[in-house]
Design a protein around this motif. Sequence first.
Motif, short mmCIF file in Angstrom:
data_model
loop_
_atom_site.label_atom_id
_atom_site.label_comp_id
_atom_site.label_asym_id
_atom_site.label_seq_id
_atom_site.Cartn_x
_atom_site.Cartn_y
_atom_site.Cartn_z
N THR A 213 0.80 -1.12 0.06
CA THR A 213 -0.08 0.13 0.17
C THR A 213 0.80 1.26 -0.11
N ASP A 214 2.30 1.30 0.40
CA ASP A 214 2.69 2.44 0.57
C ASP A 214 3.88 2.34 -0.75
N GLY A 215 3.61 1.64 -1.85
CA GLY A 215 4.08 1.85 -3.08
C GLY A 215 5.41 0.97 -3.21
N ARG A 216 5.86 0.37 -1.98
CA ARG A 216 7.22 -0.55 -2.22
C ARG A 216 6.80 -1.89 -2.89
N TYR A 238 5.65 -16.08 3.47
CA TYR A 238 5.81 -14.69 3.69
C TYR A 238 6.04 -13.56 2.79
N VAL A 239 5.78 -12.32 3.05
CA VAL A 239 5.82 -11.42 2.12
C VAL A 239 7.20 -10.78 2.37
N ARG A 240 7.75 -10.31 1.11
CA ARG A 240 8.91 -9.74 0.80
C ARG A 240 8.75 -8.05 0.29
N LEU A 241 9.43 -7.25 1.06
CA LEU A 241 8.99 -5.71 0.45
C LEU A 241 10.67 -5.24 0.11
N ALA A 242 10.47 -4.41 -0.94
CA ALA A 242 11.81 -3.94 -1.49
C ALA A 242 12.08 -2.70 -0.47
N GLU A 243 13.41 -2.18 -0.49
CA GLU A 243 13.77 -1.03 0.03
C GLU A 243 13.08 0.28 -0.73
N VAL A 244 12.95 1.10 0.02
CA VAL A 244 12.22 2.30 -0.67
C VAL A 244 13.10 2.83 -1.73
N GLY A 245 12.62 2.80 -3.08
CA GLY A 245 13.45 3.39 -4.38
C GLY A 245 13.92 1.98 -5.05
N LYS A 262 -0.69 -10.14 7.32
CA LYS A 262 -0.94 -8.68 7.57
C LYS A 262 -0.68 -8.08 6.41
N TYR A 263 -0.21 -8.32 5.27
CA TYR A 263 -0.03 -7.79 3.99
C TYR A 263 -1.16 -7.98 3.09
N LEU A 264 -1.63 -9.53 3.23
CA LEU A 264 -2.92 -9.85 2.55
C LEU A 264 -4.34 -9.05 3.01
N GLU A 265 -4.26 -8.75 4.08
CA GLU A 265 -5.55 -7.87 4.68
C GLU A 265 -5.76 -6.68 4.20
N LEU A 266 -4.59 -6.08 3.75
CA LEU A 266 -4.83 -4.80 2.89
C LEU A 266 -5.16 -4.76 1.52
N ARG A 267 -5.34 -5.93 0.94
CA ARG A 267 -5.65 -6.05 -0.50
C ARG A 267 -7.03 -5.65 -0.66
N LYS A 268 -7.47 -5.43 -1.90
CA LYS A 268 -8.80 -4.79 -2.00
C LYS A 268 -9.76 -5.54 -2.81
N ASN A 269 -9.36 -6.51 -3.57
CA ASN A 269 -10.26 -7.40 -4.50
C ASN A 269 -10.51 -8.60 -4.00
N ARG A 270 -10.13 -9.30 -3.12
CA ARG A 270 -10.03 -10.59 -2.71
C ARG A 270 -9.67 -10.84 -1.17
N SER A 271 -10.12 -11.76 -0.56
CA SER A 271 -10.02 -11.97 0.97
C SER A 271 -8.61 -12.28 1.31
N PHE A 305 6.03 -15.51 -5.87
CA PHE A 305 4.70 -14.93 -6.62
C PHE A 305 4.55 -13.49 -6.34
N LEU A 306 3.89 -12.84 -7.51
CA LEU A 306 3.35 -11.76 -7.23
C LEU A 306 1.90 -11.51 -7.27
N LEU A 307 1.41 -10.38 -6.86
CA LEU A 307 0.07 -9.94 -6.77
C LEU A 307 -0.14 -8.81 -7.50
N ASP A 308 -0.95 -8.78 -8.57
CA ASP A 308 -1.14 -7.47 -9.31
C ASP A 308 -2.34 -6.64 -8.81
N ASP A 309 -2.50 -5.53 -9.49
CA ASP A 309 -3.51 -4.69 -8.72
C ASP A 309 -4.74 -5.24 -8.76
N GLU A 310 -5.19 -6.23 -9.47
CA GLU A 310 -6.50 -7.05 -9.34
C GLU A 310 -6.40 -8.23 -8.40
N ASP A 311 -5.39 -8.39 -7.85
CA ASP A 311 -4.97 -9.68 -6.74
C ASP A 311 -4.80 -10.86 -7.57
N LYS A 312 -4.52 -10.69 -8.81
CA LYS A 312 -4.26 -12.04 -9.76
C LYS A 312 -2.62 -12.43 -9.22
#
Length: 353
Positions: A213-216, A238-245, A262-271, A305-312
């Motif tokens: 959600t913060d763009g990383r 688990y989720v992996r997040l990149a360093e800012v930038g 915690k990461y998945l609970e912020l997704r908008k299109n799927r539970s 795995f990746l999750l795109d904006d549609e949660d695919k």
Amino acid sequence: MPTPRIGYVSFRTDIQKAMPPMRLRALHAEAILHGARIELLDWSDFREDSDKILVWTWSPSGWQSERKYLSDITVIVGSPVNEQQRRLIEWIKATRPYIYDIGINKLKLAALLHSTQYERYLIPDAQIPKEESGEFIANFLTKYGSSVIKRSNANKGVGLLFVLKEQSGWRISDKKNIIFTLTEIVNEIMSRIKGRLAYRDFVIQKYIKSTATDGRAADIRAHVQRGYDQTWGITRVYVRLAEVGSLATNISLGGYQGPLMKYLELRKNRSASEIEAEIQQAALEIAEIQSATSPHPLSELGLDFLLDDEDKIWLVETNTHPQSSLHEHERAIDTVNYALALAGLKSNISVEK
């Protein structure tokens, strides 16, 4: 009954640094719990005219070495780089049960998954040809837009080139302030990989935007292993997040890791539960598909795995010897269990998965 011996052979110069210290401690502790022992085999001591090899074991008084017969089962880590190491591997394979985790490149993985239900997770990609490479890259970029160029075999995120299409032109990940034309960006790419194309394969893959959600930049790592029953199970997701930038999420490049839900609970299109269940099922069944074609017993994989904006969900790659600095104990449980089972050895404790 003799103590079960689980040997490790790595092709590092310093045998006692064959693996990270915390992993070695976790393996020692888990092996002791089962009444077994971890041993480090010194590849430099191998001689074809001998049926023994120098073995290092740890005790409260420190490391001790002794020439012994080969361990009951041997875990081979890494690839041989000289003839002595290659002959050692052949000796191990001919003498005792062994585990040898060898991965496959992205294109071979895609070929395995074609015509299966998991084909839907494949990201459009292609191997960059050795000849007329620039023209091929230009055509791929024109068709798919933003793309990633990488080695066909995983390299912990090293050497990734993110080529991003914007309204004003093209950007490259490490030259963010320069706008290129299509011809210029292709020339820039070729200046970096042309020399290596002669001896190394590269792929170009459509870029899938996967962010927190913060763009990383974000991806999901599923670590799966075989246990005592020799079936695949989830070790950790688990989720992996990149360093800012940065667009690379690899821990070795400064990325972070955290709880998946915690990461998945912020997704908008799927539970969150729906996404988690799909990723876990996909990870286990893709591991089964890959291991069925492996020439050696395959014990573990890290699937990205990746999750795109549609949660695919999209599958990036599978990795052998995945990083596990924050779950070494969980990893060691299945590592020891699978080794004992494969060698037909019994444990002092219940080893139900």
